[in-house]
Design an enzyme around this catalytic site. Structure first.
Site, PDB file in Angstrom:
ATOM      1  N   ASP A  90       0.869  -1.165   0.000  1.00 53.74           N
ATOM      2  CA  ASP A  90       0.000   0.000   0.000  1.00 53.74           C
ATOM      3  C   ASP A  90       0.910   1.220   0.000  1.00 53.74           C
ATOM      4  O   ASP A  90       2.093   1.122   0.362  1.00 53.74           O
ATOM      5  CB  ASP A  90      -0.887  -0.018   1.255  1.00 53.74           C
ATOM      6  CG  ASP A  90      -1.758   1.215   1.369  1.00 53.74           C
ATOM      7  OD1 ASP A  90      -2.252   1.705   0.335  1.00 53.74           O
ATOM      8  OD2 ASP A  90      -1.946   1.686   2.504  1.00 53.74           O
ATOM      9  N   ASP A  92      -0.266   5.011   0.769  1.00 49.42           N
ATOM     10  CA  ASP A  92      -0.597   5.996   1.795  1.00 49.42           C
ATOM     11  C   ASP A  92      -0.520   5.388   3.192  1.00 49.42           C
ATOM     12  O   ASP A  92      -1.075   4.330   3.459  1.00 49.42           O
ATOM     13  CB  ASP A  92      -2.000   6.552   1.559  1.00 49.42           C
ATOM     14  CG  ASP A  92      -2.109   7.292   0.229  1.00 49.42           C
ATOM     15  OD1 ASP A  92      -1.092   7.865  -0.203  1.00 49.42           O
ATOM     16  OD2 ASP A  92      -3.199   7.295  -0.361  1.00 49.42           O
ATOM     17  N   GLU A  99      -1.526  10.432   3.864  1.00 46.39           N
ATOM     18  CA  GLU A  99      -2.610   9.979   2.998  1.00 46.39           C
ATOM     19  C   GLU A  99      -2.672  10.981   1.855  1.00 46.39           C
ATOM     20  O   GLU A  99      -3.008  12.155   2.059  1.00 46.39           O
ATOM     21  CB  GLU A  99      -3.943   9.940   3.754  1.00 46.39           C
ATOM     22  CG  GLU A  99      -4.041   8.835   4.786  1.00 46.39           C
ATOM     23  CD  GLU A  99      -4.190   7.453   4.146  1.00 46.39           C
ATOM     24  OE1 GLU A  99      -4.733   7.365   3.032  1.00 46.39           O
ATOM     25  OE2 GLU A  99      -3.776   6.463   4.776  1.00 46.39           O
ATOM     26  N   ARG A 135     -15.160  12.087  -1.210  1.00 46.10           N
ATOM     27  CA  ARG A 135     -13.987  12.925  -0.936  1.00 46.10           C
ATOM     28  C   ARG A 135     -13.651  13.811  -2.131  1.00 46.10           C
ATOM     29  O   ARG A 135     -13.432  15.015  -1.986  1.00 46.10           O
ATOM     30  CB  ARG A 135     -12.796  12.051  -0.572  1.00 46.10           C
ATOM     31  CG  ARG A 135     -12.885  11.439   0.813  1.00 46.10           C
ATOM     32  CD  ARG A 135     -11.706  10.558   1.144  1.00 46.10           C
ATOM     33  NE  ARG A 135     -11.743   9.304   0.383  1.00 46.10           N
ATOM     34  CZ  ARG A 135     -10.789   8.378   0.466  1.00 46.10           C
ATOM     35  NH1 ARG A 135      -9.738   8.559   1.248  1.00 46.10           N
ATOM     36  NH2 ARG A 135     -10.897   7.255  -0.236  1.00 46.10           N
ATOM     37  N   SER A 179      -2.754   0.602  -4.530  1.00 47.50           N
ATOM     38  CA  SER A 179      -3.271   1.674  -3.685  1.00 47.50           C
ATOM     39  C   SER A 179      -4.591   2.238  -4.203  1.00 47.50           C
ATOM     40  O   SER A 179      -4.855   2.228  -5.406  1.00 47.50           O
ATOM     41  CB  SER A 179      -2.233   2.803  -3.607  1.00 47.50           C
ATOM     42  OG  SER A 179      -2.760   3.920  -2.910  1.00 47.50           O
ATOM     43  N   GLY A 180      -5.378   2.736  -3.273  1.00 48.87           N
ATOM     44  CA  GLY A 180      -6.598   3.449  -3.622  1.00 48.87           C
ATOM     45  C   GLY A 180      -6.324   4.910  -3.897  1.00 48.87           C
ATOM     46  O   GLY A 180      -7.258   5.682  -4.138  1.00 48.87           O
ATOM     47  N   ASP A 249      -1.886  -0.802   5.795  1.00 48.74           N
ATOM     48  CA  ASP A 249      -2.426  -0.406   7.091  1.00 48.74           C
ATOM     49  C   ASP A 249      -3.943  -0.459   7.186  1.00 48.74           C
ATOM     50  O   ASP A 249      -4.497  -0.360   8.283  1.00 48.74           O
ATOM     51  CB  ASP A 249      -1.987   1.030   7.415  1.00 48.74           C
ATOM     52  CG  ASP A 249      -2.662   2.046   6.494  1.00 48.74           C
ATOM     53  OD1 ASP A 249      -2.435   1.981   5.265  1.00 48.74           O
ATOM     54  OD2 ASP A 249      -3.433   2.882   6.989  1.00 48.74           O
TER      55      ASP A 249
END
Length: 296
Positions: A90, A92, A99, A135, A179-180, A249
């Site tokens: 990941d 962030d 992030e 977001r 990752s997102g 995480d």
């Protein structure tokens, strides 16, 4: 909306840093900026992002120590880690201290509201796709703002991550970023860490002809809940890895630990210790040196 095409290449030899293209991609009515260079209709970074090695920095929130039951890895967990031929990280709050979407939102003036949604997404209390759309709708970043944020607020690399990745690559372990976050913000980071750009599985921000935000690409698996699990399965199937490890995480990282996906999930709590996630994993670390210790 233009259809995005992504070519994946299974690494078979040590990666050499690619030369950045000097020709801009053609403009479409909707563009996935970041697929080429960092310029857009005259908007260009004056300098490439400078990544901060944060070895002496204190994380924004001190991690809590989980119970001892998953603090020390079992022999089986150690064996899986040492035999990995691919590791997915990941980004962030793992590879980087921050992030990325929160930093971008803060730069655009919408930090607190977006950070609240990020917390919900990482604990799994709301579907990831819902949190991502919510977001981005709060601040709708333009291409100019993304580039300016990358220049003025470069990502802070987590202490020890560069050394760990270097050690893994020396063992011929293939490294991926799953990752997102946003591909546009990760390409310079991957270059810095010696990770091939085709090994980035992340979201694409979409912009119009004048750099205005128009959305994100919903075709990317990482844009929705369970997407990291899909991405990891794709990586494994395409390249035929025998042992694959996921390190992160959040709840979306934990999802990758399933049949046909990651054989092991390591919860990294060096930046944010997310207790609901830590309780469900076999190994929790707060320092990348803990992972280095077991590598021959």
């Amino acid at each position: 909306m233009a259809r995005l095409v992504s070519t994946r290449i299974c690494p078979s030899q040590r990666f050499q840093a690619p030369r950045l293209p000097s020709i801009r991609p053609p403009l479409n009515s909707y563009s996935a900026a970041g697929s080429g260079d960092l310029s857009f209709r005259g908007v260009k970074l004056s300098n490439p992002p400078a990544f901060v090695a944060a070895a002496l920095e204190v994380p924004k929130s001190a991690p809590h120590s989980p119970g001892p039951e998953n603090r020390l890895p079992s022999e089986e967990v150690i064996r899986t880690w040492c035999n990995a031929d691919a590791v997915c990280f990941d980004v962030d709050s793992t590879v980087c201290l921050d992030e990325g979407i929160d930093e971008l939102a803060d730069f655009c003036g919408a930090g607190p509201a977006v950070a609240e949604w990020t917390a919900k997404a990482m604990t799994g209390s709301v579907p990831f796709e819902e949190a991502l759309a919510a977001r981005l709708s709060l601040f709708k970043p333009s291409l100019y703002q993304v580039n300016e944020c990358m220049e003025k607020r470069p990502p802070r690399i987590s202490p020890g991550i560069a050394k760990l990745i270097k050690r893994l690559r020396a063992k011929n372990v293939d490294i991926y970023l799953v990752s997102g976050g946003f591909r546009q913000m990760f390409k310079p980071l991957a270059l810095e860490l010696g990770i091939p750009p085709e090994n980035i599985y992340a979201n694409q921000l979409l912009f119009g002809n004048y750099g205005e935000y128009v959305g994100f690409d919903p075709a990317e698996p990482t844009s929705r809940s369970g997407g990291k699990a899909i991405a990891v399965r794709q990586i494994r199937q395409m390249c035929g890895y025998k042992t694959l490890v996921m390190i992160g995480d959040g709840a979306t990282d934990l999802e990758a630990h399933q049949r046909g996906g990651a054989d092991l999930f390591v919860c990294y709590g060096g930046v944010q210790m997310r207790e609901p996630v830590a309780r469900k994993t076999d190994w929790v670390v707060s320092d990348f040196q803990e992972l280095m210790t077991y590598l021959a």
